[in-house]
Design an enzyme around this catalytic site. Sequence first.
Site: not given
Length: 237
Positions: A17-18, A56, A86, A88, A155
């Site tokens: 998602d970056s 993501d 993925k 978080e 991270e």
Amino acid sequence: MAKIVDGAGIDVILVGDSASNVMAGHETTLPITLDQMIYHASSVIRAITRALVVVDLPFGSYQSDPKEALRSAIRIMKESGGHAVKLEGGKEVKESVKRILNAGIPVMGHLGLTPQSIYKFGTYTVRAKEEEEAAALKEDALMLERVGCCALVLEKVPAKLAKEVAESLTIPVIGIGAGGGVDGQVLVTHDMLGMTHEFNPRFLRRYLDMYTEMTSAFEQYSADVKSKDFPNESEQY
């Protein structure tokens, strides 16, 4: 770009998602949508032949409840052709992780600095430096492995802590700003290629300076057009 990455022998491509930051120009990862993630992932899938592609789950696509998380994961798998998702978080996403795994979808976890929670943290500083937060991270890592995650991203956490977590798990631990004691590393492609010259965290190693190279190329192109040097005789029909 994905075809080049795949051809270079990279084992795993994370469609992160970056992209919200490095491709869409947003300040955070929060604005990117599920549809946009599916679009980016689909483009990557069409280009690769061997790498594992992890996608993501974007902000807002899984936090509300496990059913919503599963719906989002299914859309990614069906519409993009990705191989895993993925997401978080730790104990707060446990039920969502279990629901997705029960549907046969591989899940990669993500702990430490979780950019989708940036407004809760207030800063992109190193996480889990204090004993209480470090202990909670260790517990979450063990839980994510226990429920069935196939791998874990850590991270921006202290290298010592990351090494301890990696040694306590049997699944691969992938670090970004987590030192060398983990099982693998991940960097944002635009960062490692030097396209984002204003972003300079300690953990980033640049393998090219594409910002300078591309700026020079565009300046030369503009000059050649204005001077009538381009196109020359050999570049015409």
